[in-house]
Design an enzyme around this catalytic site. Structure first.
Site, short mmCIF file in Angstrom:
data_model
loop_
_atom_site.label_atom_id
_atom_site.label_comp_id
_atom_site.label_asym_id
_atom_site.label_seq_id
_atom_site.Cartn_x
_atom_site.Cartn_y
_atom_site.Cartn_z
N ALA A 1 0.96 -1.22 -0.07
CA ALA A 1 0.14 0.02 0.00
C ALA A 1 0.85 1.22 -0.14
CB ALA A 1 -0.94 -0.05 1.30
N GLY B 1 0.56 -4.99 0.88
CA GLY B 1 -0.79 -4.83 0.09
C GLY B 1 -0.38 -5.65 -1.35
N GLU C 1 -0.67 -9.32 -0.99
CA GLU C 1 -2.13 -9.39 -0.72
C GLU C 1 -2.84 -9.55 -2.00
OE1 GLU C 1 -2.17 -6.28 2.43
OE2 GLU C 1 -3.32 -7.77 3.73
N GLU D 1 4.16 -5.60 7.40
CA GLU D 1 3.38 -4.46 8.18
C GLU D 1 3.86 -4.29 9.58
OE1 GLU D 1 2.17 -6.66 6.00
OE2 GLU D 1 0.90 -5.62 4.77
#
Ligand code: DAK
Length: 276
Positions: free
Chosen positions: A82, A127, A130, A150
């Site tokens: 992200a 992300g 993911e 993270e």
């Protein structure tokens, strides 16, 4: 060129004009969907998350598309996570909305009725991993580095990573990857089942395309039913899963594709599936 053809061309252009994505559908119906933010190692900001969702929905509806490959631009990264700069501005409510937004996009990928393959080169972190975990299959180059870093940022995965890694690789691997935040090479990801195949960088596209084409050559209704039965099976117990399977299996007997597949076998020829 007739005016109808001009309108068609225009629709095609508008349809696939997302500023941070490149979309290319080849002559065999394999769509390559590329996250194109190389300066930020293809990090996912809210804008890109929205574009990915729209693109997947469009490609799922496009009859010319038989399978979708998701990747990032450049050699260095699939997607490095992200967008940390954008995320740093969020308050708790905005972070929750962003998490739901990302989760919805990834659920749309997972529920796509056509095969979606992640083609992973370089970094697939946070992300980014993911995103790859939501795809149906993952093929990595030997250059890939995968991880969920993270916890090192004082966060936990927010795009379904805790749940998908758990289901794909089991609790032991999920705990190690998520709690250490370490990056793992492609060989280790293959060993623990996070990726399906690993090949040299120069062979990556051919490997992914070959895999996508193989699935695309199978009965499209059966492929869709198998994808859905597996996806839904992950959310229910064994007996309910078997019940879903029996329903789907039975449904296949009402398709022309199933009759064609069986007939072709009996006649010792290749089936010609029509997708219904
Ligand atoms: N976000 C934004 N920019 C990024 C980025 C990222 N994730 N990763 C890299 N970049 C940018 C760098 O800032 C740099 O930009 P400039 O300085 O050139 O402007 C450029 O990409 C090149 O990166 P580096 O200079 O750092 O390149 P290196 O080769 O030195 O290092 C690296 C590559 C991948 C090891 C390093 O860039 C890195 O560690 N990147 C961050 C990786 C990371 O931690 N990713 C996970 C992010 S956490 C949530 C929803 C989702 C998530 C969390 C919460 N909620 C809704 C709450 C998910 C979180 C994550 O994904």
């Amino acid at each position: 060129m007739s005016s109808a053809e001009e309108v068609d061309d225009l629709v095609e252009e508008v349809e696939y004009a997302w500023p941070d994505l490149q979309v290319d559908v080849d002559e065999d119906g394999i769509a390559k969907l590329v996250v194109n933010r190389p300066d930020a190692l293809n990090a996912l900001n809210a804008e890109v998350v929205g574009q990915l969702r729209a693109a997947i929905e469009e490609l799922a509806l496009d009859d010319a598309v038989r399978a979708i490959v998701v990747t990032g631009s450049g050699e260095k990264a699939f997607v490095a996570g992200a967008d940390i700069a954008e995320m740093s501005e969020y308050d708790a409510l905005e972070a929750r909305s962003f998490s739901h937004f990302g989760q919805d996009m990834l659920s749309a990928i997972e529920a796509c009725p056509k095969l979606v393959v992640a083609m992973i080169q370089g970094y697939a972190l946070g992300g980014g991993l993911e995103l790859a975990l939501a795809c149906h299959l993952r093929v990595a180059s030997t250059s890939a580095q995968l991880g969920l870093p993270e916890v090192g940022l004082g966060l936990i995965p927010g795009f379904g990573g805790t749940q998908r890694l758990l289901r794909i690789a089991g609790p032991s691997v999920a705990r190690e990857w998520i709690l250490t935040g370490d990056q793992f090479p492609a060989s280790e990801a293959l060993r623990v089942g996070v990726v399906n195949r690993v090949v040299e960088p120069e062979a990556l596209w051919d490997e992914v395309r070959g895999l996508a084409l193989k699935v695309a050559s199978r009965g499209p209704v059966a492929v869709q039913a198998a994808l859905e039965t597996i996806r839904r099976g992950l959310e229910v117990g064994q007996s309910e899963g078997e019940s879903l399977e029996a329903d789907s299996f039975g449904m296949m007997f009402s398709t022309r594709d199933m009759k064609e597949g069986v007939q072709a076998f009996l006649e010792k020829r290749k089936p010609e599936f029509e997708g219904h």
